[in-house]
Design an enzyme around this catalytic site. Structure first.
Site, PDB file in Angstrom:
ATOM      1  CG  ASP A   1     -26.907  26.901  14.060  1.00  0.00           C
ATOM      2  OD1 ASP A   1     -26.513  26.641  12.894  1.00  0.00           O
ATOM      3  OD2 ASP A   1     -27.510  27.890  14.324  1.00  0.00           O
TER       4      ASP A   1
ATOM      5  CB  SER B   1     -22.858  30.710   8.373  1.00  0.00           C
ATOM      6  OG  SER B   1     -23.843  31.549   8.815  1.00  0.00           O
TER       7      SER B   1
ATOM      8  CG  HIS C   1     -24.723  29.734  13.334  1.00  0.00           C
ATOM      9  ND1 HIS C   1     -25.185  29.000  12.096  1.00  0.00           N
ATOM     10  CD2 HIS C   1     -23.988  30.682  12.743  1.00  0.00           C
ATOM     11  CE1 HIS C   1     -24.917  29.398  11.204  1.00  0.00           C
ATOM     12  NE2 HIS C   1     -24.285  30.388  11.197  1.00  0.00           N
TER      13      HIS C   1
END
Length: 1563
Positions: free
Chosen positions: A717, A626, A749
């Protein structure tokens, strides 16, 4: 290029894509080690239940463990008894085993600890279950239908499940029920809505509704409910607008407002416009505390206040002046409502920030007037002093977080790079660190035991351990922590050794040259956790970066990080500025500076350890997910010479791309612009915004990247959509930078979900499409017509068969040169079960059978569009039968009605509730009742085991109404329906259909025996009135006394034991006598049908057919017995080259030439299939396909007086042929066949090349030394199809044996046989005696011999032959097997050996290179041959073989077949469901397993796990017995396959293995 070449090399070696040979060992060793880490269980929650004894209590700890094979996490509960002594020592006595809580979504103890709530959320449309458990039993179970609400939220954010103090009610948060959808029908929008059972209307989608993004995309709005535990009644809490999503509910002290909960507004868009932004991990979403009444309180007690718009509302907002409030908890004395706030995150826009804690004094009188004083308990800490409390960072609170003083709350928080346990006095506002001050370990509270704490502690190099905390001093914050011995499994010695060899430290990283404008808190050192081996300087180092960015990597144990350092890496885990746990000023310094400040902090931390000589600077890699991936890709671009490798999980690579695809577009604005980002946030960013986003993104530095990078992306995601990482990875490849991308199709995610050459040849043989032997021809104009073909093609990847329709325009049909113009492309019939043209060809019925309870769709199409669509619900009937046996779909001549066969609706089943059997019916929404199984109902066996009874229905096309035919007994299964000719009134009132009665058991008992491929099941033709038009009274069919209605179906073929495939002649005008055609009588009212009476009467499962006719009564009176006349009789012993009899597996729906009395059909003629013309008036049978052809022919459709057909041979794929009659001058009329140039049957050049090396001949095999007892037919030669390869005498040979045994292998193209031939094998396809073309005579041989044998036994007993049943108990059974005259009982085996000897004697094959393969009875012969002639075969292969009749008779759907095979035609007299010991002995002795001790040949066994005909136990038993004897055997099981093994992937794999098996053993 290097990566592509490596991938190609891997593929050539059979390795996974992206893996080369050097990586295999590394993958193996690392995956084994990683699994060791994964096996270690993780702690979840903990609860403590107090007992009456102050020195004892009970603890429950939830643990979870990864189940890699099941791709899920398994959850367990572990119990412990806690004993406390006066010396403050604590003893934990754990239960011997954990309890798995399978299917449980959440576990919630009651306040007293005497009850337990278990929640079982359903994954489909089944109800949610709430279980209330007492100390030793289930006290109540409540089922809640989807119409009340969906699954309960158990995600610890919206989750709110709360018992009231009296433990009589439970409040909780669940998905609201589905919102109504707009309903439409043929007339447009339907205002009043629609019933679920109304299948003539359909629901639209309605307005699209936003969700809360990542992890919530498939969930409905969270709503508040209360359940009465005693009654099971569930009520929603009313008055909450749908613009609020609720969660975290708790019960308030006694007042009119009994519930307090958190609610999040959906107005999160630009300037508070309605917009649900992603909420997972996003504490910046505004929320507030509300109070609402308990819905079970009396209506008169409910308060009412006026809303702003004059609407009545019952809610009160408790925290109106605070932008955030969550985790509400009432103090034990109910005086204070304490909660946490993320107001700093909401106000700044950062997605997480420092929390604060507040309290409200709850009014003692319970009256809420709307004005509440909110007191700060723990304020936001801006800049913490050295080693002092940095602020509150709270991710959750215990349900009961209070010590016994009622003022002190215990909770977990972040303190720098550690997790700690804090005590907070909500009155004095004192905050103290309870966990050890000098520990770098991370600590988390699990549960409270009065004034003691149950906690878990761990570090990056230490596995989690449970501790018990005791407060030593009541005046000072001094706690003593005792380690608790637990039964949790210890890791392997390898892991323990690895962990012991490492150390970790938390490094303080000073800020170098901080700018003066920075806040003081942002100038303080940040931290990094350094995990190192003893000699760290010589090991490579991985820099680990967390996401967020407003998150933190604490010093707690992490399986993934432990796996990395166990591989010999140092870890540098950087908590850069902006991380949680360091005060608000440090955190807020990052928004507006991402891509620079955080990047510099990472490089600074790296320089810090390099300067101290802790790591080797030339061996550094970086990994992050991320925002950590954002940093990873920034670092390899901004510092391209620093990192030798990188890995990024779902990285943010391009903010300009992300802003339009993510569920948190506001994050992009805030992190780029800082606090100003909130006011700049827009759904349509400006050009300047987009430029700024790109400039701050890693992709802006991609031209400088040198580092090989691994990308790990979740395709589902919503936070950082897969496009972000893919774009960056593609850009790297474009620049020649090494990269590898792995996409996880189902992940979001977090990514947290748990012989090659032969194969290519088989795929080449499998790929060409197959003509489904269906066609239709429509006359469009004089000399013009249109043909429609149904073709199919296996889709191996999808493991299904794809169906297509192909059209062809035919011109010049009556000339010598017809022209075929094909459509450019086929049309795929996705979801189509069958298509049926109307009689005129102007309409087409398209059937789409519903799956999983969905309605069946019947579509009526004309030339341009669908004119009508009818949905038929499962309550009317199930899917239509389309299987060519029960299948029957018939248009009437007016094309207004369609009759068809479909599954009857499900039979009613008994209903039960807590009170027992329930007499009345139950609504589907009544989820507190359940249906029993009811009586077991027989089915028709193989292929029909999951189907409802075939029943007759008629559709009125205009109205869409469907009616079931009345008067048909439920004991009758119907099929093959046709409309009778019009009556004198001009309408078609009657239907004629085939009916099979279920009394097929032994001695005519009620029993449905397997019917697939079994023509010996008695059946008859029945007539019945159409349900839409009643007949005249005097013409009504007369009941046969066995039906369920007075308007009963009439058996019109009662005089014959079998009648099927009914066809009415079409009628024709009088024709000239010059062509010598007799005019059809009664205007075409002749009913033709086939009969398998020979099979029914003898018991053989197939036999020679006969053709019959009935003159349909002109007066339409069916009260008299109709005369059945024979058109084509059974042929007993055909003369050489003459018609051998009828063997029809189907008849065209319109088989008539234009004269109205000539029928065209396909039949077997010895080892070929031929097309016959039959004059139904004279009975003349003519073979119209070439007589000198070894090809097989099959009729597809009739085009006036022409025939569209397909022909093929074992080495020639099917070709379309067009047959027409010609009369050369001075010669008789004959048929000529033009080959049609079509795109249908194209084979690859490779297949053509293989098959070009082969030739086909049909060998006549003389019967060796025929017995005098044989009839003339039994002495005739049988045949074998010989497919030879080049010099056949040196090539290996495969003998192929068909099943049945009353079947035949015709000389048509079969992909599997062509594949075997392409491998270089000769094929000897043996049609042994007992096959249809000479069945009757050999069968009579068996009858004669068996009668003689029985007489022989009876003579030995001094008895005369009688027709009464005789059992073998009356004589010595072994004498029966010793008789020389019984050699005929192994006739099929002997014929196979005779055929092989014939080929050897003719020097066609090499006797030392012979293998054998067969299915079903062919497998029976295969296993017999390798036992009876063990030295003749090099290898064998058997698909679902009959190996032991004694075992099969009790497991098969056709037990009568076992008797027939073993005992001959007399079997019908003494067959039984419970065979006698003598019968079982006979079965065994006639079985291959009786010869197993002599088997030498290696055997491949291919078995269908769902086979009902020859259940898998038969083949398994034989294979296991071979292994027991040291035989070489290979078993392949196809779990979902039935007898034929026809699922595309299974069929493919089975013949692939047969090819490899024979190649291996026939070298």
């Amino acid at each position: 290029m290097a990566t592509a070449q490596a991938s190609e090399a891997a593929a050539d070696k059979g390795l996974p894509l992206g893996m080369d040979a050097t990586m295999v060992d590394e993958y193996a060793s690392q995956s084994k080690l990683l699994q060791e880490f994964v096996k270690i269980p993780s702690f979840g929650k903990g609860w403590i239940f107090n007992s009456k004894d102050e020195n004892t209590s009970r603890a429950v700890v939830s643990i979870s463990q990864s189940d890699l094979l099941g791709n899920k996490r398994r959850k367990f509960l572990l119990n412990s008894h806690i004993s406390k002594s006066a010396s403050k020592s604590v003893d934990f006595q754990w239960s011997p085993f954990p309890t798995e809580i399978s299917g449980v979504s959440a576990v919630i103890p009651s306040p007293s600890g005497e009850k337990l709530l278990l929640i079982r959320n359903s994954e489909d449309d089944s109800p949610t279950k709430l279980e209330i458990w007492g100390p030793c039993q289930l006290e109540n179970e409540i089922h809640i239908a989807k119409s009340v609400h969906g699954s309960l939220y158990t995600d610890e954010w919206f989750e709110g499940i709360s018992w009231n103090q009296d433990e009589t009610f439970i409040a909780y948060v669940a998905e609201e029920p589905p919102q109504p959808k707009p309903v439409f029908n043929d007339y447009g929008f339907k205002k009043e809505g629609s019933s679920e059972k109304d299948c003539k209307s359909w629901k639209g989608q309605g307005d699209w509704e936003e969700t809360w993004g990542e992890t919530y995309s498939k969930k409905r709005i969270p709503a508040l409910f209360v359940v009465n535990i005693s009654s099971g009644e569930v009520r929603p809490v009313k008055g909450i607008p749908r613009s609020l999503s609720v969660g975290q509910v708790i019960w308030a002290p006694s007042s009119s407002y009994g519930l307090v909960f958190v609610a999040w507004s959906s107005d999160n868009g630009f300037q508070e416009t309605p917009r649900k932004l992603g909420i997972k991990y996003c504490y910046n979403r505004p929320c507030a505390l509300y109070a609402a009444p308990d819905p079970f309180r009396e209506e008169t007690e409910k308060p009412s206040t006026e809303g702003s718009k004059g609407e009545t509302t019952t809610m009160i907002k408790l925290t109106a002046h605070l932008s955030s409030a969550f985790f509400p908890r009432f103090s034990p004395d109910r005086k204070y409502l304490v909660f946490v706030s993320a107001k700093s995150a909401v106000d700044s826009g950062a997605h997480n920030a420092t929390n604060s804690m507040h309290r409200i004094e709850w009014p003692t009188d319970g009256k809420l007037d709307g004005s509440f004083g909110i007191v700060d308990v723990v304020p936001i800490v801006m800049c913490p002093k050295d080693n002092c409390f940095p602020g509150l960072y709270c991710f959750g609170l215990l349900r009961d977080p209070w010590l016994t003083d009622g003022r002190t709350m215990i909770l977990s928080s972040v303190w720098g790079s550690r997790e700690v346990i804090l005590s907070v006095n909500v009155v004095s506002c004192e905050v103290l660190r309870v966990s050890p001050q000098d520990s770098d370990y991370s600590w988390n509270v699990l549960a409270l035991d009065k004034n003691n704490i149950l906690a878990v502690s761990s570090s990056l190099i230490t596995l989690p351990q449970i501790y018990y905390g005791i407060k030593v001093s009541q005046t000072e914050s001094h706690w003593e922590w005792q380690e608790v011995s637990t039964p949790f499994p210890k890791p392997s010695d390898e892991i323990c050794s690895t962990l012991a060899e490492h150390k970790f430290s938390i490094l303080k990283i000073p800020i170098s040259n901080p700018p003066g404008k920075l806040a003081n808190g942002a100038k303080l050192p940040f931290e990094a956790i350094f995990v190192s081996h003893k000699d760290s300087a010589s090991n490579p180092t991985i820099v680990v970066l967390h996401g967020g960015p407003h998150s933190v990597y604490p010093s707690s144990y992490s399986k993934s990080l432990a796996f990395l350092f166990s591989q010999g890496y140092n870890l540098l885990v950087v908590n850069y500025r902006g991380s949680l746990g360091f005060g608000e000023e440090a955190l807020q310094s990052l928004p507006g500076n991402i891509g620079s400040q955080d990047v510099n902090d990472v490089l600074t931390a790296l320089d810090f350890v390099i300067k101290r000589g802790l790591i080797d600077p030339s061996r550094v890699a970086v990994v992050g997910g991320s925002h950590g991936g954002f940093l990873t890709t920034h670092l390899i671009g901004q510092a391209p010479d620093t990192f030798v490798a990188a890995a990024a999980r779902n990285p943010v690579c391009n903010l300009q791309l992300m802003v339009g695809t993510t569920d948190i577009p506001d994050w992009c604005f805030v992190e780029i612009y800082g606090k100003d980002g909130k006011k700049y946030f827009s759904e349509s960013p400006s050009v300047d915004d987009l430029c700024q986003f790109h400039q701050k993104s890693p992709i802006s530095h991609i031209s400088k990247v040198k580092t090989p990078t691994l990308f790990l992306l979740g395709a589902q995601d919503l936070r950082v959509p897969v496009s972000n990482g893919l774009q960056y990875a593609r850009a790297l490849k474009e620049r020649g930078i090494e990269s590898k991308t792995i996409v996880f199709p189902e992940d979001i995610h977090g990514i947290d979900k748990g012989g090659l050459s032969d194969r290519r040849e088989l795929q080449d043989s499998t790929t060409p499409p197959t003509l489904a032997y269906k066609g239709a021809s429509f006359m469009t104009a004089e000399g013009m017509s249109t043909a429609m073909f149904s073709i199919s093609q296996p889709d191996l990847l999808a493991n299904s068969t794809r169906k297509y329709t192909m059209y062809c325009h035919i011109t010049g049909a009556g000339t010598n040169s017809p022209d075929f113009q094909w459509s450019p492309f086929p049309t795929e019939m996705t979801g189509v079960s069958v298509t049926v043209p109307s009689p005129s060809g102007s309409k087409l019925l398209i059937v789409r059978n519903g799956e999983k309870g969905c309605p069946t769709r019947l579509e009526i199409a004309d030339q341009s569009h669908v004119t009508k669509e009818i949905h038929v619900g499962q309550s009317m009937h199930g899917p239509l039968y389309t299987d060519e046996w029960f299948h029957g779909i018939s248009w009437n001549q007016e094309e207004t009605l369609i009759a068809y066969i479909a599954e009857a609706p499900p039979q009613p089943r008994p209903i039960f509730s807590d009170s027992g059997y329930r007499k009345g019916d139950s609504s589907d929404e009544d989820c507190n009742t359940w249906k029993g199984q009811g009586d077991w109902e027989e089915d028709w066996g193989e292929r029909y085991s999951k189907k409802g009874r075939p029943s007759l229905f008629v559709l009125d096309i205009a109205s869409g109404e469907v009616r079931a035919a009345e008067g048909i007994a439920t004991s009758l299964s119907v099929g093959q329906v046709v409309w009778a000719p019009p009556s004198s009134s001009g309408s078609q009132k009657y239907l004629v259909f085939v009916g099979w009665i279920e009394h097929n058991g032994f001695h005519n008992t009620a029993r449905k025996l397997g019917i697939k491929y079994c023509s010996n099941r008695p059946c008859a033709l029945y007539a019945i009135a159409s349900p839409f038009e009643r007949p005249e009274t005097d013409n009504e069919p007369v009941s046969d006394g066995k039906s369920d209605s007075t308007a009963a179906a009439r058996n019109i073929t009662a005089s014959i034991s079998s009648a099927f495939f009914p066809r009415f002649s079409i009628g024709a005008p009088s024709l000239s006598l010059k062509v010598q055609i007799v005019v059809s009588s009664q205007d075409g009212k002749i009913l033709l049908f086939l009969s398998a009476k020979q099979a029914v009467n003898s018991g053989a499962h197939n036999a020679t057919d006969s053709l019959h006719k009935i003159n349909w009564p002109s007066d339409w009176k069916l009260d008299k017995e109709l005369n059945v006349a024979e058109v084509v009789p059974i042929v007993m012993c055909p003369e050489d080259g003459c018609f051998p009899g009828l063997y029809c597996s189907s008849i065209l729906s319109n088989p008539w030439l234009s004269d109205g009395c000539t029928m065209i059909l396909t039949s077997a003629w010895r080892s070929t299939e031929v097309i016959l013309s039959i004059d139904v008036l004279s009975g003349k049978v003519t073979r119209i396909t070439p007589e000198d052809s070894h090809y097989s022919w099959s009729a597809l459709a009739i085009d006036g007086d022409h025939v569209l057909a397909v022909s093929s041979s074992p080495i020639d794929p099917p070709h379309i042929r067009y047959g027409r009659q010609v009369t050369p001058e001075g010669q008789a009329c004959r048929w000529t066949w033009d080959e049609v140039d079509s795109p249908l049957m194209t084979a690859s050049n490779k297949v053509k090349s293989f098959l070009a090396h082969h030739s086909v001949t049909i060998l006549q095999i003389p019967v060796a030394n025929p017995s005098d007892d044989l009839s003339d037919g039994g002495k005739l030669p049988f045949e074998a199809i010989f497919v030879s390869y080049k010099d056949s005498s040196h090539s290996p040979t495969v003998a192929i044996l068909h099943g049945g045994p009353h079947s035949v292998s015709v000389s048509s193209y079969v992909k599997s046989s062509a594949f075997l031939a392409s491998l270089g094998f000769n094929l000897l396809i043996v049609n042994y005696r007992y096959v249809p073309w000479n069945f009757s005579a050999p069968l009579q041989v068996h009858r004669v011999l068996e009668r003689r044998l029985y007489n022989h036994f009876l003579e030995k007993l001094d008895l005369k032959y009688a027709h009464t049943p005789v059992t073998f108990r009356a004589f010595a059974l072994h004498d029966f097997f010793l008789l020389p005259s019984l050699t005929h009982l192994k006739q099929d085996v002997q014929d196979c050996l005779t055929a092989i000897d014939h080929a050897i004697n003719e020097k066609l094959i090499d006797a030392s290179k012979v293998a054998v393969v067969g299915i079903s009875h062919g497998g029976f012969l295969t296993t017999h041959l390798i036992g009876q002639a063990p030295d003749r075969f090099v290898a064998g292969a058997a698909r679902n073989p009959v190996c032991n009749l004694a075992l099969m008779v009790g497991t098969t759907d056709i037990p009568d077949w076992c008797y027939m095979v073993a005992c001959g035609t007399e079997a019908k007299q003494y067959a039984s469901e419970s065979p006698s010991p003598d019968h079982l002995r006979l079965f065994y002795e006639k079985s291959p397993i009786a010869h197993i001790s002599k088997v030498k040949a290696p055997l491949l066994m291919l078995l269908g796990g769902a086979d009902l005909r020859v259940p898998v136990s038969n083949g398994l038993q034989y294979a296991m017995a071979l292994r027991e004897r040291g035989g070489q055997v290979k078993i392949m099981m196809f779990p979902e396959d039935i007898h034929e093994i026809i699922i595309p992937q299974s069929d493919f794999e089975s013949f692939l293995n047969i090819g490899v098996w024979f190649k291996t053993h026939l070298k």
